[in-house]
Design a protein around this motif. Structure first.
Motif, PDB file in Angstrom:
ATOM      1  N   PHE A  91       0.812  -1.212   0.000  1.00  0.00           N
ATOM      2  CA  PHE A  91       0.000   0.000   0.000  1.00  0.00           C
ATOM      3  C   PHE A  91       0.851   1.270   0.000  1.00  0.00           C
ATOM      4  CE2 PHE A  91      -2.887  -3.098   2.181  1.00  0.00           C
ATOM      5  CZ  PHE A  91      -3.852  -3.147   1.193  1.00  0.00           C
ATOM      6  N   GLU A  92       2.150   1.156  -0.312  1.00  0.00           N
ATOM      7  CA  GLU A  92       3.021   2.324  -0.219  1.00  0.00           C
ATOM      8  C   GLU A  92       2.666   3.396  -1.250  1.00  0.00           C
ATOM      9  OE1 GLU A  92       7.780   3.428   0.192  1.00  0.00           O
ATOM     10  OE2 GLU A  92       7.139   1.362  -0.178  1.00  0.00           O
ATOM     11  N   ILE A  93       2.232   2.990  -2.432  1.00  0.00           N
ATOM     12  CA  ILE A  93       1.892   3.997  -3.450  1.00  0.00           C
ATOM     13  C   ILE A  93       0.443   4.471  -3.327  1.00  0.00           C
ATOM     14  CG2 ILE A  93       3.579   3.135  -5.100  1.00  0.00           C
ATOM     15  CD1 ILE A  93       1.268   1.846  -6.632  1.00  0.00           C
ATOM     16  N   THR A  94      -0.302   3.925  -2.370  1.00  0.00           N
ATOM     17  CA  THR A  94      -1.711   4.300  -2.235  1.00  0.00           C
ATOM     18  C   THR A  94      -1.873   5.786  -1.929  1.00  0.00           C
ATOM     19  OG1 THR A  94      -2.184   2.067  -1.407  1.00  0.00           O
ATOM     20  CG2 THR A  94      -3.879   3.742  -1.070  1.00  0.00           C
ATOM     21  N   ALA A  95      -0.953   6.349  -1.126  1.00  0.00           N
ATOM     22  CA  ALA A  95      -1.049   7.771  -0.775  1.00  0.00           C
ATOM     23  C   ALA A  95      -0.995   8.663  -2.008  1.00  0.00           C
ATOM     24  CB  ALA A  95       0.082   8.147   0.191  1.00  0.00           C
ATOM     25  N   ILE A  96      -0.300   8.213  -3.049  1.00  0.00           N
ATOM     26  CA  ILE A  96      -0.240   8.961  -4.303  1.00  0.00           C
ATOM     27  C   ILE A  96      -1.310   8.465  -5.271  1.00  0.00           C
ATOM     28  CG2 ILE A  96       1.227   9.674  -6.233  1.00  0.00           C
ATOM     29  CD1 ILE A  96       2.117  10.681  -3.498  1.00  0.00           C
ATOM     30  N   GLY A  97      -1.396   7.152  -5.441  1.00  0.00           N
ATOM     31  CA  GLY A  97      -2.264   6.572  -6.451  1.00  0.00           C
ATOM     32  C   GLY A  97      -3.745   6.773  -6.199  1.00  0.00           C
ATOM     33  N   LEU A  98      -4.179   6.697  -4.930  1.00  0.00           N
ATOM     34  CA  LEU A  98      -5.613   6.808  -4.652  1.00  0.00           C
ATOM     35  C   LEU A  98      -6.160   8.194  -4.982  1.00  0.00           C
ATOM     36  CD1 LEU A  98      -8.195   5.538  -3.660  1.00  0.00           C
ATOM     37  CD2 LEU A  98      -7.530   6.073  -1.304  1.00  0.00           C
ATOM     38  N   PRO A  99      -5.542   9.275  -4.500  1.00  0.00           N
ATOM     39  CA  PRO A  99      -6.075  10.595  -4.898  1.00  0.00           C
ATOM     40  C   PRO A  99      -5.988  10.846  -6.402  1.00  0.00           C
ATOM     41  CG  PRO A  99      -4.058  10.826  -3.585  1.00  0.00           C
ATOM     42  CD  PRO A  99      -4.472   9.412  -3.499  1.00  0.00           C
ATOM     43  N   PRO A 137       9.076  20.273  -6.662  1.00  0.00           N
ATOM     44  CA  PRO A 137       7.862  19.828  -7.377  1.00  0.00           C
ATOM     45  C   PRO A 137       7.995  19.941  -8.895  1.00  0.00           C
ATOM     46  CG  PRO A 137       7.262  21.199  -5.507  1.00  0.00           C
ATOM     47  CD  PRO A 137       8.755  21.312  -5.665  1.00  0.00           C
ATOM     48  N   GLY A 138       8.682  20.994  -9.370  1.00  0.00           N
ATOM     49  CA  GLY A 138       8.869  21.146 -10.807  1.00  0.00           C
ATOM     50  C   GLY A 138       9.768  20.072 -11.379  1.00  0.00           C
ATOM     51  N   ILE A 139      10.838  19.731 -10.637  1.00  0.00           N
ATOM     52  CA  ILE A 139      11.748  18.671 -11.094  1.00  0.00           C
ATOM     53  C   ILE A 139      11.000  17.341 -11.146  1.00  0.00           C
ATOM     54  CG2 ILE A 139      13.854  17.396 -10.530  1.00  0.00           C
ATOM     55  CD1 ILE A 139      14.864  19.996  -9.206  1.00  0.00           C
ATOM     56  N   LEU A 140      10.173  17.086 -10.129  1.00  0.00           N
ATOM     57  CA  LEU A 140       9.363  15.863 -10.127  1.00  0.00           C
ATOM     58  C   LEU A 140       8.408  15.854 -11.314  1.00  0.00           C
ATOM     59  CD1 LEU A 140       8.337  13.254  -8.833  1.00  0.00           C
ATOM     60  CD2 LEU A 140       6.829  14.649  -7.394  1.00  0.00           C
ATOM     61  N   LEU A 141       7.813  16.996 -11.632  1.00  0.00           N
ATOM     62  CA  LEU A 141       6.910  17.078 -12.782  1.00  0.00           C
ATOM     63  C   LEU A 141       7.642  16.734 -14.075  1.00  0.00           C
ATOM     64  CD1 LEU A 141       4.145  17.825 -13.966  1.00  0.00           C
ATOM     65  CD2 LEU A 141       4.926  20.201 -14.088  1.00  0.00           C
ATOM     66  N   ILE A 182      -0.503  13.776  -9.826  1.00  0.00           N
ATOM     67  CA  ILE A 182       0.582  13.010  -9.201  1.00  0.00           C
ATOM     68  C   ILE A 182       1.500  13.949  -8.419  1.00  0.00           C
ATOM     69  CG2 ILE A 182       2.674  11.666  -9.677  1.00  0.00           C
ATOM     70  CD1 ILE A 182       1.162  10.423 -12.049  1.00  0.00           C
ATOM     71  N   VAL A 183       1.899  15.035  -9.037  1.00  0.00           N
ATOM     72  CA  VAL A 183       2.785  15.987  -8.360  1.00  0.00           C
ATOM     73  C   VAL A 183       2.058  16.638  -7.179  1.00  0.00           C
ATOM     74  CG1 VAL A 183       4.126  18.105  -8.635  1.00  0.00           C
ATOM     75  CG2 VAL A 183       4.083  16.404 -10.479  1.00  0.00           C
ATOM     76  N   GLY A 184       0.791  16.980  -7.372  1.00  0.00           N
ATOM     77  CA  GLY A 184       0.033  17.578  -6.275  1.00  0.00           C
ATOM     78  C   GLY A 184      -0.110  16.633  -5.100  1.00  0.00           C
ATOM     79  N   ALA A 185      -0.374  15.346  -5.361  1.00  0.00           N
ATOM     80  CA  ALA A 185      -0.495  14.365  -4.279  1.00  0.00           C
ATOM     81  C   ALA A 185       0.848  14.165  -3.575  1.00  0.00           C
ATOM     82  CB  ALA A 185      -1.012  13.041  -4.843  1.00  0.00           C
ATOM     83  N   ALA A 186       1.936  14.193  -4.348  1.00  0.00           N
ATOM     84  CA  ALA A 186       3.268  14.023  -3.758  1.00  0.00           C
ATOM     85  C   ALA A 186       3.602  15.193  -2.827  1.00  0.00           C
ATOM     86  CB  ALA A 186       4.315  13.904  -4.860  1.00  0.00           C
ATOM     87  N   TRP A 226       4.425  14.522   1.013  1.00  0.00           N
ATOM     88  CA  TRP A 226       5.789  14.673   1.484  1.00  0.00           C
ATOM     89  C   TRP A 226       6.183  16.141   1.785  1.00  0.00           C
ATOM     90  CZ3 TRP A 226       5.708  10.990  -2.818  1.00  0.00           C
ATOM     91  CH2 TRP A 226       5.888   9.666  -2.398  1.00  0.00           C
ATOM     92  N   GLY A 227       5.369  17.052   1.308  1.00  0.00           N
ATOM     93  CA  GLY A 227       5.722  18.456   1.476  1.00  0.00           C
ATOM     94  C   GLY A 227       6.464  18.977   0.269  1.00  0.00           C
ATOM     95  N   PRO A 228       6.617  20.306   0.153  1.00  0.00           N
ATOM     96  CA  PRO A 228       7.283  20.896  -1.026  1.00  0.00           C
ATOM     97  C   PRO A 228       8.716  20.434  -1.212  1.00  0.00           C
ATOM     98  CG  PRO A 228       6.192  22.570   0.309  1.00  0.00           C
ATOM     99  CD  PRO A 228       6.149  21.320   1.104  1.00  0.00           C
ATOM    100  N   GLY A 229       9.351  20.022  -0.123  1.00  0.00           N
ATOM    101  CA  GLY A 229      10.741  19.565  -0.237  1.00  0.00           C
ATOM    102  C   GLY A 229      10.855  18.119  -0.654  1.00  0.00           C
ATOM    103  N   LEU A 230       9.696  17.405  -0.767  1.00  0.00           N
ATOM    104  CA  LEU A 230       9.661  15.988  -1.178  1.00  0.00           C
ATOM    105  C   LEU A 230      10.627  15.151  -0.355  1.00  0.00           C
ATOM    106  CD1 LEU A 230       9.496  16.407  -5.070  1.00  0.00           C
ATOM    107  CD2 LEU A 230       7.605  16.027  -3.484  1.00  0.00           C
ATOM    108  N   THR A 231      10.539  15.285   0.948  1.00  0.00           N
ATOM    109  CA  THR A 231      11.380  14.509   1.852  1.00  0.00           C
ATOM    110  C   THR A 231      10.651  13.222   2.211  1.00  0.00           C
ATOM    111  OG1 THR A 231      12.316  16.527   2.734  1.00  0.00           O
ATOM    112  CG2 THR A 231      12.631  14.518   4.007  1.00  0.00           C
ATOM    113  N   GLY A 232      11.141  12.090   1.707  1.00  0.00           N
ATOM    114  CA  GLY A 232      10.478  10.827   1.945  1.00  0.00           C
ATOM    115  C   GLY A 232      10.777  10.246   3.296  1.00  0.00           C
TER     116      GLY A 232
END
Length: 481
Positions: free
Chosen positions: A61-69, A373-377, A467-471, A475-481
């Protein structure tokens, strides 16, 4: 595969085009694959690469936080956009039903006539121009396909397949008389020994790139092709001389066991009886449901790794006699396994050659102004573009080293990038070749290539942003996992 025939029948009964529903449902399948590790094969493949790279494998279920929304946003987008962007198309089965008189004619052998007691070939019925003998009904016993040496007798009912302007010439053959019988013999007759099927050619089928004559279709598949549809349009000409392509929809006449023989062989993406009813559940349905639930619970709680759980589930299905050993073996698609293995090798080459670092650095420089977030996009856009033209598993594995290198170049944690990459791999909406389910509905929905672009491109854009919005939300704007 489970719902295509049922949705098509439901739409036809209400005089609505199936094209309104099949593409949204198919895209819904892809959105559902984003929610858990076992949603689609690309998720499992990425988890395997993570483990091979010394990272912790993906939990179920690790990707659920991103995939479900993302799936929720995508479904809402489909509800809003589909009625506006999808054109009403005639499906292959609608075309077949409406133009049935162009395909079939039923004739009876006159008792004591010139054909009574002759073989098919001796009676001149073997090499008719543009028409061929599909089956013989002899007192309720159906003979199909018909061998040239088959002897015909008075009273036999012969079903011919061919062009409308040629089948009428059958009335000129001495010894044949018109049979007062409905067209589409057996199509709506309960208990008939044969029926019509809709079958979509698979990319890995022996039929792909071959003609019906070259593969000996009637003898090998024990069925007769009475219609061919390609890209939503009926193909004209001599069916036996047309080279088949993946996604072609064949309208077949065969015995009632055709679907059971060929549904799970990989030859066809879809095999559905025309007008067929949903198969009632059996005791096996309960067993399969319980085993599936056990897989989710055991893998989700981390009691056993996903690989061991999957193997145990497969053994349980065989032990419970839901599947035979042969059926379980045939369910393994070696072509897909070879493709995934090759993708791993190419991905390693991308990393070791320095290409991953070079591309990753380019993405960072291009999108640095927008921050993490832009780099992730940028990574998500690259994955979404690639998954439109190659299978999602290959796209995910190939871009894995680039996603990791991009995160490393930006000084960010690679795990959020990899998880978002995994979700993006399922966004294959803009082409019929991006994912097998897209190709599966190509003919049954009567779609054109442009239909996928018209609905798929906006959906892919919305999905990428989601996807970027859910991330960022997780994780926050800094994308700290």
């Amino acid at each position: 595969a489970v719902v295509v025939a049922q949705v098509s029948n439901w739409a036809n009964r209400r005089s609505q085009p199936p094209s309104r529903y099949l593409m949204p449902i198919t895209f819904g399948v892809s959105l559902g694959g984003m929610i858990t590790l076992i949603g689609t094969s690309s998720n499992v493949a990425v988890s395997g690469v993570m483990e091979a790279q010394g990272m912790r494998p993906m939990a179920i279920f690790e990707i659920t936080a991103i995939g479900l929304p993302v799936a929720i946003v995508g479904i809402l987008a489909l509800i809003a956009l589909s009625p506006r962007l999808l054109a009403d198309r005639k499906s292959a089965r609608q075309e077949f039903t409406e133009r049935a008189r162009e395909f079939l004619v039923s004739m009876r052998v006159q008792p004591g006539g010139p054909l009574d007691g002759l073989s098919v070939e001796a009676g001149g019925l073997r090499h008719l121009q543009g028409v061929y003998l599909a089956e013989i009904d002899r007192g309720g016993q159906l003979l199909a396909p018909v061998a040239p040496t088959e002897v015909i007798f008075g009273g036999d009912r012969l079903t011919f397949v061919g062009r409308a302007d040629l089948v009428r010439d059958l009335h000129l053959i001495p010894g044949l008389v018109s049979a007062a019988h409905k067209h589409l013999l057996g199509f709506q007759e309960e208990g008939a020994g044969h029926t019509f099927f809709e079958a979509v050619v698979s990319p890995i089928s022996a039929l792909s790139g071959q003609t019906l004559k070259e593969v000996g279709f009637r003898a090998h598949y024990q069925a007769v092709v009475v219609g061919l549809h390609r890209a939503g349009e009926r193909v004209t000409g001599k069916l036996g001389e047309i080279s088949l392509r993946p996604g072609d929809t064949l309208m077949l006449l065969s015995d009632s066991d055709f679907a059971d023989r060929w549904r799970d062989t990989g030859e066809f993406l879809l095999v559905a009886p025309l007008g067929g009813a949903l198969q009632p559940p059996t005791r096996h349905a309960v067993i399969v449901g319980l085993i599936t639930l056990a897989v989710v619970v055991i893998a989700g709680t981390g009691l056993l790794p996903m690989l061991q759980v999957a193997l145990l589930a497969a053994l349980a299905l065989v032990a419970a006699r839901v599947l035979t050993v042969r059926e379980a073996r045939d369910a393994i698609d070696l072509d897909v396994i070879a493709m995934i293995a090759a993708s791993f090798g190419v991905a390693a080459a991308i990393e070791q050659s320095g290409l991953a670092g070079w591309v990753g650095g380019g993405i960072v420089e291009t999108f640095r102004v927008a921050g993490p977030p832009g780099i992730l996009l940028g990574v998500v856009i690259a994955e979404v573009l690639l998954t439109q033209v190659i299978t999602n598993t290959a796209a995910a594995v190939l871009l894995f080293p680039i996603a990791a290198a991009t995160a490393a170049s930006a000084g960010l944690d690679p795990r959020p990038f990899i998880l978002c990459l995994t979700v993006a791999a399922s966004a294959a909406f803009a082409t019929p070749i991006g994912y097998q389910t897209n190709l599966m509905i190509y003919g049954p929905g009567g779609y054109r290539f442009a239909d996928y672009v018209r609905l798929g491109v906006p959906l892919a854009i919305i999905t990428s942003l989601a996807i970027v919005g859910a991330a960022v939300a997780w994780w926050g704007p800094g994308l700290t996992g």
